[in-house]
Design a protein around this motif. Structure first.
Motif, PDB file in Angstrom:
ATOM      1  N   GLN A   1      23.805 -19.574  31.059  1.00 21.29           N
ATOM      2  CA  GLN A   1      22.780 -19.129  31.231  1.00 21.29           C
ATOM      3  C   GLN A   1      22.538 -17.702  30.953  1.00 21.29           C
ATOM      4  OE1 GLN A   1      20.150 -20.528  34.876  1.00 21.29           O
ATOM      5  NE2 GLN A   1      19.517 -17.835  35.281  1.00 21.29           N
ATOM      6  N   ILE A   2      23.271 -17.041  31.272  1.00 22.33           N
ATOM      7  CA  ILE A   2      23.671 -15.415  31.161  1.00 22.33           C
ATOM      8  C   ILE A   2      23.824 -15.453  29.812  1.00 22.33           C
ATOM      9  CG2 ILE A   2      25.361 -13.661  31.585  1.00 22.33           C
ATOM     10  CD1 ILE A   2      26.131 -14.803  34.448  1.00 22.33           C
ATOM     11  N   ASP A   3      24.559 -16.585  28.919  1.00 22.03           N
ATOM     12  CA  ASP A   3      25.018 -15.486  27.779  1.00 22.03           C
ATOM     13  C   ASP A   3      23.513 -16.126  26.957  1.00 22.03           C
ATOM     14  OD1 ASP A   3      25.874 -16.304  25.251  1.00 22.03           O
ATOM     15  OD2 ASP A   3      25.449 -18.548  24.895  1.00 22.03           O
ATOM     16  N   ARG A   4      22.465 -17.612  27.729  1.00 25.57           N
ATOM     17  CA  ARG A   4      21.258 -17.379  27.211  1.00 25.57           C
ATOM     18  C   ARG A   4      20.374 -15.704  27.438  1.00 25.57           C
ATOM     19  NH1 ARG A   4      21.874 -22.873  28.532  1.00 25.57           N
ATOM     20  NH2 ARG A   4      20.311 -22.398  30.551  1.00 25.57           N
ATOM     21  N   GLN A   5      20.519 -15.664  28.593  1.00 21.58           N
ATOM     22  CA  GLN A   5      20.011 -14.298  28.421  1.00 21.58           C
ATOM     23  C   GLN A   5      20.399 -13.272  27.726  1.00 21.58           C
ATOM     24  OE1 GLN A   5      21.128 -12.633  32.598  1.00 21.58           O
ATOM     25  NE2 GLN A   5      19.244 -11.367  32.990  1.00 21.58           N
ATOM     26  N   ILE A   6      21.581 -12.845  27.483  1.00 21.72           N
ATOM     27  CA  ILE A   6      22.235 -11.998  26.756  1.00 21.72           C
ATOM     28  C   ILE A   6      21.412 -12.446  25.376  1.00 21.72           C
ATOM     29  CG2 ILE A   6      23.686 -10.699  25.520  1.00 21.72           C
ATOM     30  CD1 ILE A   6      25.540 -11.427  28.917  1.00 21.72           C
ATOM     31  N   ARG A   7      21.041 -12.925  25.451  1.00 21.72           N
ATOM     32  CA  ARG A   7      20.794 -13.435  23.639  1.00 21.72           C
ATOM     33  C   ARG A   7      19.623 -13.391  23.631  1.00 21.72           C
ATOM     34  NH1 ARG A   7      21.894 -17.889  21.298  1.00 21.72           N
ATOM     35  NH2 ARG A   7      22.924 -19.146  23.017  1.00 21.72           N
ATOM     36  N   GLY A   8      18.459 -13.675  24.546  1.00 24.84           N
ATOM     37  CA  GLY A   8      17.431 -14.273  24.744  1.00 24.84           C
ATOM     38  C   GLY A   8      16.797 -12.881  24.591  1.00 24.84           C
ATOM     39  N   LEU A   9      17.578 -11.092  25.022  1.00 28.08           N
ATOM     40  CA  LEU A   9      16.556 -10.677  25.346  1.00 28.08           C
ATOM     41  C   LEU A   9      17.223  -9.474  24.813  1.00 28.08           C
ATOM     42  CD1 LEU A   9      16.803 -10.564  29.524  1.00 28.08           C
ATOM     43  CD2 LEU A   9      14.862 -11.024  27.490  1.00 28.08           C
ATOM     44  N   SER A  10      17.757 -10.275  23.910  1.00 29.43           N
ATOM     45  CA  SER A  10      18.804  -8.799  22.404  1.00 29.43           C
ATOM     46  C   SER A  10      17.452  -8.501  21.004  1.00 29.43           C
ATOM     47  CB  SER A  10      19.949  -9.071  22.018  1.00 29.43           C
ATOM     48  OG  SER A  10      19.989  -8.598  21.044  1.00 29.43           O
ATOM     49  N   PRO A  11      16.594  -7.824  20.804  1.00 26.15           N
ATOM     50  CA  PRO A  11      17.434  -6.148  21.433  1.00 26.15           C
ATOM     51  C   PRO A  11      16.373  -6.006  22.489  1.00 26.15           C
ATOM     52  CG  PRO A  11      16.341  -6.398  19.413  1.00 26.15           C
ATOM     53  CD  PRO A  11      15.957  -7.785  19.338  1.00 26.15           C
ATOM     54  N   PHE A  12      15.755  -6.204  22.300  1.00 26.07           N
ATOM     55  CA  PHE A  12      14.860  -5.831  23.518  1.00 26.07           C
ATOM     56  C   PHE A  12      13.845  -6.533  24.541  1.00 26.07           C
ATOM     57  CE2 PHE A  12      10.457  -4.929  25.294  1.00 26.07           C
ATOM     58  CZ  PHE A  12      10.766  -3.508  25.362  1.00 26.07           C
ATOM     59  N   PRO A  13      14.095  -6.222  25.867  1.00 24.69           N
ATOM     60  CA  PRO A  13      14.568  -4.709  26.257  1.00 24.69           C
ATOM     61  C   PRO A  13      16.122  -4.885  26.883  1.00 24.69           C
ATOM     62  CG  PRO A  13      13.744  -6.931  28.314  1.00 24.69           C
ATOM     63  CD  PRO A  13      13.323  -6.858  27.506  1.00 24.69           C
ATOM     64  N   GLY A  14      16.651  -5.728  26.800  1.00 27.45           N
ATOM     65  CA  GLY A  14      18.232  -5.407  26.730  1.00 27.45           C
ATOM     66  C   GLY A  14      18.767  -6.198  28.197  1.00 27.45           C
ATOM     67  N   ALA A  15      19.345  -7.583  27.584  1.00 28.01           N
ATOM     68  CA  ALA A  15      19.947  -7.226  29.496  1.00 28.01           C
ATOM     69  C   ALA A  15      21.306  -6.477  29.602  1.00 28.01           C
ATOM     70  CB  ALA A  15      20.552  -8.867  29.158  1.00 28.01           C
ATOM     71  N   TRP A  16      20.983  -6.347  30.579  1.00 32.05           N
ATOM     72  CA  TRP A  16      21.450  -5.184  31.671  1.00 32.05           C
ATOM     73  C   TRP A  16      23.057  -5.367  32.829  1.00 32.05           C
ATOM     74  CZ3 TRP A  16      20.913  -2.205  35.470  1.00 32.05           C
ATOM     75  CH2 TRP A  16      19.835  -3.158  36.631  1.00 32.05           C
ATOM     76  N   CYS A  17      23.746  -4.445  32.511  1.00 26.18           N
ATOM     77  CA  CYS A  17      24.518  -4.416  34.048  1.00 26.18           C
ATOM     78  C   CYS A  17      24.777  -3.383  34.521  1.00 26.18           C
ATOM     79  CB  CYS A  17      25.577  -5.576  33.561  1.00 26.18           C
ATOM     80  SG  CYS A  17      27.320  -4.741  33.057  1.00 26.18           S
ATOM     81  N   LEU A  18      25.731  -3.340  36.116  1.00 28.68           N
ATOM     82  CA  LEU A  18      26.047  -2.205  36.020  1.00 28.68           C
ATOM     83  C   LEU A  18      27.661  -1.976  35.419  1.00 28.68           C
ATOM     84  CD1 LEU A  18      24.088  -0.841  38.921  1.00 28.68           C
ATOM     85  CD2 LEU A  18      24.096   0.278  36.874  1.00 28.68           C
ATOM     86  N   ILE A  19      28.059  -0.595  34.991  1.00 23.29           N
ATOM     87  CA  ILE A  19      29.379  -0.939  34.334  1.00 23.29           C
ATOM     88  C   ILE A  19      29.820   0.756  35.509  1.00 23.29           C
ATOM     89  CG2 ILE A  19      31.419  -0.001  32.882  1.00 23.29           C
ATOM     90  CD1 ILE A  19      29.973  -1.975  31.065  1.00 23.29           C
ATOM     91  N   GLY A  20      30.485   0.815  36.609  1.00 26.67           N
ATOM     92  CA  GLY A  20      30.348   1.919  37.160  1.00 26.67           C
ATOM     93  C   GLY A  20      29.053   2.269  37.766  1.00 26.67           C
ATOM     94  N   ASP A  21      28.837   3.709  37.594  1.00 25.31           N
ATOM     95  CA  ASP A  21      27.425   3.973  37.736  1.00 25.31           C
ATOM     96  C   ASP A  21      26.161   3.814  36.252  1.00 25.31           C
ATOM     97  OD1 ASP A  21      27.861   4.140  40.260  1.00 25.31           O
ATOM     98  OD2 ASP A  21      28.324   6.114  39.886  1.00 25.31           O
ATOM     99  N   GLU A  22      26.657   3.081  35.731  1.00 21.73           N
ATOM    100  CA  GLU A  22      26.103   3.653  33.976  1.00 21.73           C
ATOM    101  C   GLU A  22      25.426   2.225  33.638  1.00 21.73           C
ATOM    102  OE1 GLU A  22      26.667   4.253  29.471  1.00 21.73           O
ATOM    103  OE2 GLU A  22      28.295   4.457  30.944  1.00 21.73           O
ATOM    104  N   ARG A  23      23.932   2.104  33.104  1.00 22.92           N
ATOM    105  CA  ARG A  23      23.337   0.807  32.672  1.00 22.92           C
ATOM    106  C   ARG A  23      24.026   1.194  31.471  1.00 22.92           C
ATOM    107  NH1 ARG A  23      16.916  -0.220  33.864  1.00 22.92           N
ATOM    108  NH2 ARG A  23      17.893   0.128  35.838  1.00 22.92           N
ATOM    109  N   VAL A  24      24.715  -0.603  30.784  1.00 23.99           N
ATOM    110  CA  VAL A  24      24.962  -0.905  29.749  1.00 23.99           C
ATOM    111  C   VAL A  24      24.168  -1.976  29.745  1.00 23.99           C
ATOM    112  CG1 VAL A  24      26.412  -1.313  28.750  1.00 23.99           C
ATOM    113  CG2 VAL A  24      27.008  -0.269  29.873  1.00 23.99           C
ATOM    114  N   LYS A  25      23.747  -2.111  28.367  1.00 21.57           N
ATOM    115  CA  LYS A  25      22.938  -3.117  27.488  1.00 21.57           C
ATOM    116  C   LYS A  25      24.333  -3.906  26.444  1.00 21.57           C
ATOM    117  CE  LYS A  25      18.257  -1.060  27.123  1.00 21.57           C
ATOM    118  NZ  LYS A  25      17.494  -1.247  26.042  1.00 21.57           N
ATOM    119  N   LEU A  26      23.818  -5.335  27.248  1.00 23.58           N
ATOM    120  CA  LEU A  26      24.337  -6.621  26.827  1.00 23.58           C
ATOM    121  C   LEU A  26      23.603  -7.648  25.328  1.00 23.58           C
ATOM    122  CD1 LEU A  26      26.614  -8.045  29.674  1.00 23.58           C
ATOM    123  CD2 LEU A  26      27.171  -5.663  28.755  1.00 23.58           C
TER     124      LEU A  26
END
Length: 297
Positions: free
Chosen positions: A215-240
């Motif tokens: 499900q996460i793999d499909r979320q990443i690919r389905g939302l690329s490039p917009f709006p872009g699936a994201w997670c926090l790496i430390g305090d930074e929001r990074v789009k995958l």
């Protein structure tokens, strides 16, 4: 054939260019320029820019509801209107004005994924294939009879951007074929199998690592490039932006190796990502300047 073309985003441009090589495009309709960029200056749509390059007249009404707008549309004396991601609802008077009505290039295999975001939803749902349909437009939302369709598999690493570009070219080729065959019969859409591709909400973009890897793999690919699936790496929001399923397991969000992350079930390897204020980069480049914590948020 006298054609009115109606479209706005990049998806519509290949069809406009293809039609313009074989038919008389009497007018191009596109949504009005919108404020964009740092200066928030009005920016013409991709279709408006392409029409200008082709020397085609462009109209950008806010709506098509006024009697004057509808009369001006009818006065063009078009044989057919071709609609590709125009973004405005066409009133009955507009739908009926051209001799052969209005044909829509829709990026799904109708009746699956009627609505605003068919490419995103097909990937996020795990569909094995999708395609484009040429539909005779009527008052309902993507409910009209279908003249033709073309199919393509959804690859295990396809993103919405990949599929968008492929379907845009397929739609351009298919609409040119169908214009040559007018008038022709169309088949009604079956009542079974109807699904709706709701507009993507940005709230869908945050990754929940407790979900299964598929499900996460499909979320990443389905939302690329917009709006872009994201997670926090430390305090930074990074789009995958690109990913694939990977072997391994661990606590949800645990970094297993490189940019391979454990999920609620299985693991996902991130192939491309984008840091705040940076361009998209392959994961190997991201990791040169970013140390991943033991667990992602």
């Amino acid at each position: 054939m006298r054609v009115i073309f109606m479209g706005t985003p990049d998806f519509s441009v290949p069809a406009l260019r293809a039609i313009a090589t074989q038919h008389e495009v009497v007018a191009v309709y596109s949504q009005p320029p919108r404020a964009a960029g740092r200066g928030q200056k009005p920016r013409p749509s991709p279709v408006q820019r392409a029409a200008a390059e082709l020397g085609l007249p462009v109209r950008t009404p806010e709506r098509l509801k006024s009697v004057q707008d509808q009369a001006e549309f009818a006065d063009l004396g078009a044989d057919v209107a071709v609609v590709a991601a125009y973004g405005l609802i066409l009133p009955p008077a507009v739908l009926a004005a051209p001799r052969f009505g209005c044909l829509n290039i829709h990026a799904s295999l109708l009746p699956r994924w009627r609505g605003a975001a068919p490419i995103h939803r097909a990937i996020m749902a795990g569909d094995a294939e999708t395609g484009v349909a040429i539909m005779q437009m009527e008052a309902g939302l993507d409910t009209g009879p279908v003249l033709a369709e073309a199919r393509t598999p959804i690859g295990p690493e396809d993103t919405t951007a990949d599929l968008h570009n492929r379907l845009a070219e397929m739609g351009a080729a298919l609409i040119v074929e169908q214009l040559e065959r007018l008038p022709q019969p169309a088949r009604p859409q079956p009542a079974e199998g109807v699904t709706y591709a709701q507009k993507i909400d940005k709230a869908e973009a945050r990754i929940d690592w407790s979900q299964p890897a598929a499900q996460i793999d499909r979320q990443i690919r389905g939302l690329s490039p917009f709006p872009g699936a994201w997670c926090l790496i430390g305090d930074e929001r990074v789009k995958l932006l690109r990913s694939r399923l990977a072997p391994g397991s661990g606590a949800p969000g645990q970094v297993l190796s490189g940019f391979t992350i454990a999920c609620g079930e299985g693991a996902v390897e991130v192939l491309e990502a984008q840091r705040e204020g940076k361009r998209p980069m392959p994961a190997i480049e991201i990791l040169r300047g970013l140390t991943l914590p033991p667990r992602l948020g």
